[in-house]
Motif scaffolding. Structure first.
Motif, short mmCIF file in Angstrom:
data_model
loop_
_atom_site.label_atom_id
_atom_site.label_comp_id
_atom_site.label_asym_id
_atom_site.label_seq_id
_atom_site.Cartn_x
_atom_site.Cartn_y
_atom_site.Cartn_z
N UNK A 1 103.96 110.16 12.14
CA UNK A 1 103.98 109.19 13.24
C UNK A 1 104.48 107.86 12.68
N UNK A 2 105.33 107.17 13.43
CA UNK A 2 105.87 105.89 12.96
C UNK A 2 104.80 104.88 12.59
N UNK A 3 103.73 104.79 13.39
CA UNK A 3 102.69 103.80 13.13
C UNK A 3 101.92 104.08 11.84
N UNK A 4 101.93 105.34 11.36
CA UNK A 4 101.18 105.71 10.16
C UNK A 4 101.98 105.54 8.87
N UNK A 5 103.28 105.41 8.99
CA UNK A 5 104.13 105.32 7.79
C UNK A 5 103.81 104.05 7.00
N UNK A 6 103.65 104.23 5.69
CA UNK A 6 103.35 103.11 4.81
C UNK A 6 101.90 102.69 4.77
N UNK A 7 101.03 103.42 5.47
CA UNK A 7 99.62 103.05 5.48
C UNK A 7 98.84 103.66 4.32
N UNK A 8 99.35 104.77 3.79
CA UNK A 8 98.75 105.43 2.62
C UNK A 8 99.87 105.79 1.67
N UNK A 9 99.67 105.44 0.39
CA UNK A 9 100.72 105.70 -0.60
C UNK A 9 100.13 106.37 -1.83
#
Length: 102
Positions: free
Chosen positions: A90-98
């Motif tokens: 999902x676009x909103x979840x990208x970059x939230x966990x690395x």
């Protein structure tokens, strides 16, 4: 995501459910709970599902133990074990966990 790797939360709070059964049941409700804040929502969800719902904060880390689609079984660096919902595509979840790279 890769099982056995260490990950860090960069943004948002993520609910940690004590069992896969509860996370599957809660999946339909979770977006509404995000609107009230992590502490209030975890208290509500803990009472509703008669279980200890926790949350993972930004900068917290966890090891991925199992993955079933958007459902992840994790062990946090503070010793909490549970399931979370992570729709990584999902676009909103990208970059939230690395992934932690050392």
């Amino acid at each position: 995501m890769i099982i056995g790797k260490l990950y860090q939360v960069k943004k948002l709070f993520w609910y940690l459910y004590p069992s896969k059964e509860i996370v599957l049941t809660a999946a339909d409700e979770e977006p509404a709970a995000w609107l009230v804040g992590a502490a209030v929502a975890t208290a509500y969800l803990s009472k509703k599902y008669n279980g200890n719902i926790a949350y993972i904060c930004p900068n917290d880390m966890f090891c991925l133990l199992e993955e079933d689609g958007k459902y992840l079984k994790v062990l946090t660096t503070t010793g909490e074990l549970g399931w979370m919902i992570y729709p990584e595509n999902e676009n909103w979840a990208k970059g939230t966990i690395e992934e932690v790279k050392q």
